[in-house]
Write a protein that holds these residues in place. Structure first.
Motif, mmCIF file in Angstrom:
data_model
loop_
_atom_site.group_PDB
_atom_site.id
_atom_site.type_symbol
_atom_site.label_atom_id
_atom_site.label_comp_id
_atom_site.label_asym_id
_atom_site.label_seq_id
_atom_site.Cartn_x
_atom_site.Cartn_y
_atom_site.Cartn_z
ATOM 1 N N SER B 105 0.840 -1.196 0.000
ATOM 2 C CA SER B 105 0.000 0.000 0.000
ATOM 3 C C SER B 105 0.879 1.251 0.000
ATOM 4 C CB SER B 105 -0.897 -0.026 1.248
ATOM 5 O OG SER B 105 -1.477 1.223 1.484
ATOM 6 N N ALA B 106 1.921 1.227 0.813
ATOM 7 C CA ALA B 106 2.847 2.367 0.874
ATOM 8 C C ALA B 106 3.705 2.452 -0.382
ATOM 9 C CB ALA B 106 3.744 2.233 2.115
ATOM 10 N N ALA B 107 4.255 1.306 -0.787
ATOM 11 C CA ALA B 107 5.199 1.287 -1.917
ATOM 12 C C ALA B 107 4.509 1.692 -3.220
ATOM 13 C CB ALA B 107 5.817 -0.111 -2.049
ATOM 14 N N ALA B 108 3.226 1.350 -3.362
ATOM 15 C CA ALA B 108 2.514 1.636 -4.615
ATOM 16 C C ALA B 108 2.450 3.134 -4.888
ATOM 17 C CB ALA B 108 1.095 1.046 -4.551
ATOM 18 N N LEU B 109 2.404 3.938 -3.822
ATOM 19 C CA LEU B 109 2.315 5.392 -3.999
ATOM 20 C C LEU B 109 3.620 6.099 -3.634
ATOM 21 C CD1 LEU B 109 -1.263 6.141 -2.535
ATOM 22 C CD2 LEU B 109 -0.633 5.234 -4.776
ATOM 23 N N PHE B 110 4.669 5.325 -3.362
ATOM 24 C CA PHE B 110 5.942 5.919 -2.914
ATOM 25 C C PHE B 110 6.686 6.550 -4.086
ATOM 26 C CE2 PHE B 110 10.536 5.366 -1.715
ATOM 27 C CZ PHE B 110 10.536 6.247 -0.644
ATOM 28 N N GLU B 111 7.202 7.739 -3.850
ATOM 29 C CA GLU B 111 7.850 8.453 -4.964
ATOM 30 C C GLU B 111 9.362 8.529 -4.829
ATOM 31 O OE1 GLU B 111 5.701 12.142 -5.141
ATOM 32 O OE2 GLU B 111 4.062 11.222 -6.275
ATOM 33 N N GLY B 112 9.931 7.886 -3.826
ATOM 34 C CA GLY B 112 11.383 7.928 -3.643
ATOM 35 C C GLY B 112 12.108 6.950 -4.556
ATOM 36 N N ASP B 113 13.400 6.769 -4.306
ATOM 37 C CA ASP B 113 14.247 5.934 -5.161
ATOM 38 C C ASP B 113 13.828 4.464 -5.117
ATOM 39 O OD1 ASP B 113 15.678 8.032 -5.991
ATOM 40 O OD2 ASP B 113 17.365 7.736 -4.609
ATOM 41 N N THR B 114 13.887 3.887 -3.939
ATOM 42 C CA THR B 114 13.556 2.473 -3.784
ATOM 43 C C THR B 114 12.685 2.300 -2.543
ATOM 44 O OG1 THR B 114 14.471 0.386 -2.982
ATOM 45 C CG2 THR B 114 15.897 2.297 -2.791
ATOM 46 N N PRO B 115 11.664 1.443 -2.619
ATOM 47 C CA PRO B 115 10.755 1.284 -1.477
ATOM 48 C C PRO B 115 11.455 0.829 -0.203
ATOM 49 C CG PRO B 115 9.798 0.309 -3.448
ATOM 50 C CD PRO B 115 11.209 0.691 -3.795
ATOM 51 N N TRP B 116 12.635 0.238 -0.314
ATOM 52 C CA TRP B 116 13.343 -0.169 0.907
ATOM 53 C C TRP B 116 13.645 1.032 1.791
ATOM 54 C CZ3 TRP B 116 13.318 -4.234 3.628
ATOM 55 C CH2 TRP B 116 14.275 -4.486 4.621
ATOM 56 N N ILE B 118 11.663 3.253 2.639
ATOM 57 C CA ILE B 118 10.564 3.450 3.598
ATOM 58 C C ILE B 118 10.946 2.829 4.933
ATOM 59 C CG2 ILE B 118 8.139 2.910 4.102
ATOM 60 C CD1 ILE B 118 7.688 2.678 1.047
ATOM 61 N N LEU B 119 11.641 1.679 4.862
ATOM 62 C CA LEU B 119 12.015 0.965 6.085
ATOM 63 C C LEU B 119 13.295 1.503 6.708
ATOM 64 C CD1 LEU B 119 10.810 -2.103 4.334
ATOM 65 C CD2 LEU B 119 10.230 -1.846 6.755
ATOM 66 N N THR B 120 14.301 1.710 5.886
ATOM 67 C CA THR B 120 15.587 2.122 6.476
ATOM 68 C C THR B 120 15.583 3.593 6.882
ATOM 69 O OG1 THR B 120 16.383 2.359 4.219
ATOM 70 C CG2 THR B 120 17.076 0.411 5.423
ATOM 71 N N ASN B 121 14.799 4.424 6.179
ATOM 72 C CA ASN B 121 14.782 5.849 6.536
ATOM 73 C C ASN B 121 13.578 6.230 7.401
ATOM 74 O OD1 ASN B 121 17.017 5.943 4.944
ATOM 75 N ND2 ASN B 121 16.005 6.915 3.192
ATOM 76 N N ASN B 122 12.854 5.218 7.901
ATOM 77 C CA ASN B 122 11.705 5.501 8.777
ATOM 78 C C ASN B 122 10.731 6.496 8.162
ATOM 79 O OD1 ASN B 122 11.800 4.011 11.186
ATOM 80 N ND2 ASN B 122 13.615 5.179 11.820
ATOM 81 N N ILE B 123 10.348 6.289 6.923
ATOM 82 C CA ILE B 123 9.422 7.214 6.260
ATOM 83 C C ILE B 123 7.984 6.849 6.635
ATOM 84 C CG2 ILE B 123 8.553 8.013 4.018
ATOM 85 C CD1 ILE B 123 11.416 7.503 2.931
ATOM 86 N N ARG B 124 7.296 7.804 7.261
ATOM 87 C CA ARG B 124 5.891 7.599 7.645
ATOM 88 C C ARG B 124 5.008 7.666 6.408
ATOM 89 N NH1 ARG B 124 3.181 9.134 12.590
ATOM 90 N NH2 ARG B 124 1.701 10.512 11.554
ATOM 91 N N THR B 125 4.094 6.726 6.276
ATOM 92 C CA THR B 125 3.182 6.746 5.136
ATOM 93 C C THR B 125 1.914 7.509 5.501
ATOM 94 O OG1 THR B 125 4.046 4.641 4.326
ATOM 95 C CG2 THR B 125 1.860 5.313 3.528
ATOM 96 N N GLU B 126 1.740 8.688 4.894
ATOM 97 C CA GLU B 126 0.557 9.506 5.175
ATOM 98 C C GLU B 126 -0.627 9.042 4.335
ATOM 99 O OE1 GLU B 126 0.381 11.778 7.532
ATOM 100 O OE2 GLU B 126 2.508 11.713 8.078
#
Lengths: 386, 386
Positions: B105-116, B118-126
């Motif tokens: 759900s998060a990765a589908a709308l993620f606009e960064g380089d790589t979805p990983w 989200i986990l390593t940089n503690n990116i909150r999914t709004e």
């Protein structure tokens, strides 16, 4: 356990100095109507905190919403909402102001003939005008549920409404508001929340183990903090537990999967409509007689309540159940709440018959968890409460 | 009590034969990706129930999400989501499938380089792609919260993610699913939920009276139903209470306003990453040693837990606290869950040092409710658990 649906999307913002967070919750481009009651918020500083937090938003005001929010008053507020093209409502008050705001949320988008139909025709509100609340009096739980009760003076009626469109977007709960609440109102709040739990719990066992324990947890917490709150409303620890207990008592959680009663409220509303007795006090008048009258239906649960909440471990089921009713009445009395109708008014003769007749006319022929509490039984309960 | 925010918008649909209600929850025009695990849903009839309910919706499928949902597998699912222009995700499974779906759900709308990231940089999914769940294994509480834990095999890492955009739109909980779950998984589920409550409760008293009682209510209910669920998974009453307890154990409610620990999870995740030990079992390995090591910090709460949950009323605070740790370990053992690392694997020497080093490298220098559990202390706790 019965099947159930549960959804409660209200955002709770709880704690010290949280009123300032209003700024983040209301859209910047909203045109807000701030609704309040008799004006105590201007004396206790809450009004100033709200206005400071909303400095950058377009805010109009409507004060004077009475206890037992009155239809005629609310219709004046509705006129303001329509004329001024209000887009967001903010209730700053207790259950009455919040309930009145819920009615306005529904009425503002209602497309029928007259908004009174929402109440008499039981119309569920699927979508209302968005609103938030700043709670100034813990008691009703209205800050985190989608129900409201509205009074109409001209017909001496008090009716309920609700629907998924009527959850507050947010509610701000700062327990510091408690320090300026009069003792009488604090006692009412404790009694109201306690009664809310009982309506959802004091039925019959249905193997909903967690819901029962949650209900008992709220009752135990209210019993623990009540004397502290009344003795010293500046005791933040007690105030915070009191406030959160009131919210949890009626936000839907403990009624999921279990039978509920609500007869005490149905009867109590009539005592408020007829005599103007404070809502919470009407519940304390009716509950003991109700439990005595329906003793056989409720004794299993009364005994469980006796054991777990009042620590009464000895005796038969009947003994424990009776002791629990006595403990409950004594608890209300210790809060300064009388539990007989005659403590509140003269001229109560005929009340039982009048309420029974009203229920018959409305077709309320079977209240309670078994839907068997008929108007003639209601009449007997009210007489027992004289 | 600490200040807190609370909002949980997930709709729960709970009870017998509720899977058919899927039809009402997913938009008719959605393009759905149905995600599941190893295929047990095809044997126990749940897959058929889901497909029947979704007969009128455009549904694609992605099976094979493993326990401890694996990044590489999920990246294959992400490819499907993008290529097929999926608009809605449906997780049919336990915590692993639901957590994997949250990542998607998060990765589908993620606009960064790589979805990983989200986990390593503690990116909150709004905001995530909308998703619902059909829960087939009560345990993790993932069906009513916004968190997930994802594993990456190539680096032997297991990391957490979350954010307000990751609450399921709805979750369907039919306790009848429990009858086809293997005993081992049921024992894991009970242990997992029990541990979740302990992480939020076993810290220090902070006058959050209601939160404490709610936590104790969940623990008492799990203790009461655990033997019944294990003995007869077709016992609907026990199954329903087990299922609702697991959800309430980690839907945010009991952690509001209180300090939380989560060290047991942080350490336990490493044991899963290193040895593939079931998640719940890693918690049962670490918890007793953790409480013994941090005895002075936790003994007040351990003694409260002893009194209220285990009915240990006699003895000093230290006595009661020690007895509570013993009772907890015995409870896990009675479920068939071993509580020492050496019960699960040979070649565990060096594990404590390895975990300590990993925590140091990640900058996890102070875990727990006091943020003082440093890597050297973690090392000692793991050694105590050998």
């Amino acid at each position: 356990m019965n099947n159930f649906d549960f959804k409660n999307p209200t955002k709770i913002i709880f704690g010290k100095d949280t009123i300032q967070q209003l700024e983040n919750e209301i859209p910047k481009d909203a045109k807000v109507l701030l609704l309040y009651g008799g004006g105590s918020i201007k004396k206790n500083g809450i009004y100033d905190q709200v206005k400071t937090a909303l400095a950058k938003v377009d805010v109009m005001e409507f004060g004077g919403i009475p206890a037992n929010p009155e239809y005629a008053t609310l219709m004046n507020a509705l006129k303001v909402i329509k004329e001024e093209k209000i887009t967001y409502l903010l209730a700053v008050g207790g259950g009455s102001v919040i309930d009145g705001t819920k009615f306005l949320s529904a009425a503002a988008l209602f497309e029928g003939d007259t908004p009174w139909d929402i109440l008499t025709n039981n119309i569920r509100t699927e979508k209302g005008m968005p609103f938030g609340t700043v709670l100034t009096l813990p008691a009703t739980g209205s800050e985190m549920n989608s129900g409201a009760v509205i009074t109409r003076a001209e017909t001496k009626e008090k009716l309920a409404m609700g629907g998924p469109g009527l959850f507050p977007k947010f509610s701000i709960l700062d327990p510091q508001v408690i320090k300026s609440i009069p003792t009488r109102q604090l006692a009412n709040g404790i009694t109201d929340a306690f009664s809310h739990v009982l309506e959802q719990y004091m039925t019959y066992p249905i193997d909903a183990l967690l819901q029962d324990r949650f209900a008992e947890s709220i009752l135990q917490t209210l019993i623990e903090v009540a004397p502290k709150v009344l003795k010293d409303p500046t005791d933040y620890k007690a105030a915070a537990n009191f406030m959160w207990s009131c919210t949890m008592a009626l936000n839907g959680l403990i009624q999921k999967g279990v039978p509920t009663d609500w007869s005490v409220h149905a009867i109590g509303h009539e005592l408020t409509a007829l005599f103007g007795i404070d809502h919470a006090r009407t519940l304390a008048i009716i509950a003991p007689s109700h439990y005595k009258f329906n003793f056989d239906d409720k004794k299993a649960k009364l005994a469980q309540y006796a054991e777990r909440v009042w620590n009464i471990k000895e005796g038969s089921v009947d003994n424990k159940a009776n002791a629990a009713i006595e403990k409950t009445e004594a608890f209300f009395n210790e809060l300064g709440i009388d539990t007989k109708l005659s403590d509140y008014t003269k001229g109560y003769e005929g009340t039982a018959e009048k309420i029974s007749q009203r229920f018959t006319e409305r077709g309320w022929l079977g209240l309670g968890e078994h839907k068997t509490l008929s108007p003639d039984k209601v009449e007997k309960i009210v007489k027992m409460a004289y």
